[in-house]
Enzyme design. Structure first.
Site, short mmCIF file in Angstrom:
data_model
loop_
_atom_site.label_atom_id
_atom_site.label_comp_id
_atom_site.label_asym_id
_atom_site.label_seq_id
_atom_site.Cartn_x
_atom_site.Cartn_y
_atom_site.Cartn_z
CG PHE A 1 -4.37 1.86 -0.56
CD1 PHE A 1 -4.47 0.53 -0.95
CD2 PHE A 1 -3.15 2.49 -0.64
CE1 PHE A 1 -3.35 -0.15 -1.42
CE2 PHE A 1 -2.02 1.83 -1.12
CZ PHE A 1 -2.13 0.50 -1.51
CD GLU A 2 -3.95 2.65 7.88
OE1 GLU A 2 -3.78 3.80 8.25
OE2 GLU A 2 -4.70 1.84 8.46
CB ILE A 3 0.34 -1.27 3.61
CG1 ILE A 3 -0.42 -1.64 2.34
CG2 ILE A 3 1.23 -2.42 4.08
CD1 ILE A 3 0.47 -1.87 1.14
CG HIS B 1 -4.70 4.16 12.13
ND1 HIS B 1 -5.15 3.31 11.15
CD2 HIS B 1 -4.98 3.53 13.31
CE1 HIS B 1 -5.66 2.23 11.71
NE2 HIS B 1 -5.59 2.35 13.01
#
Length: 153
Positions: free
Chosen positions: A49-51, A86
């Site tokens: 879950f990454e924005i 990331h």
């Protein structure tokens, strides 16, 4: 992160940082991914879950870091995944004011989970006390992030 899947990622990252000191802002999140001795603690943001900002991922700094990693071959010869890569990039180039942790959204990626806090928990199946950072803090890096001071910019 499982260290056996990324045995050279930290040294390759440190090599990049040493060669490109001018790219690394003083106000960053490196304390999130390092221990008191400056060694990699394997903390990372779970990317299921990454924005993220495409502007950040396309920035000169991040592209230079990614190209450095790509030339090192760890994506192919080891198993450098998106979460540690990331997270190291974000930790190098951003500060705490530029990263948002979604404390009010439940998340499960066994064996780690986050139960929402406050009002959001009323709609969740797990209680706040079941969150990994409370139940078993040695398994969670959440407190490492939350305890970081916001930078004075």
């Amino acid at each position: 992160e499982v260290i056996e899947t990324i045995p050279t990622l930290w040294n390759t990252t440190m090599d990049f940082m040493n060669k490109h000191k001018e790219m690394i802002p003083a106000a960053n999140l490196m304390d999130f991914v390092t221990d008191k001795n400056g060694e990699y603690n394997r903390c990372h943001f779970w990317s299921n879950f990454e924005i993220g900002s495409l502007d950040f991922l396309r920035s000169d700094q991040y592209m230079a870091y990614f190209d450095h990693l790509d030339r090192a071959g760890g994506f192919f010869y080891e198993r450098w995944g998106d979460a540690p890569v990331h997270s190291l990039g974000v930790s190098m180039f951003l500060n705490k004011n530029e990263v948002h942790w979604f404390e009010d959204i439940g998340y499960y990626h066994g064996p780690l989970w986050n139960c929402p806090k406050g009002e959001a928990n009323k709609k969740c199946w797990c209680s706040e006390e079941e969150s990994i950072e409370i139940k078993n803090p040695a398994w969670s890096c959440t407190l490492n992030f939350k305890d970081l001071p916001a930078p004075k910019l």
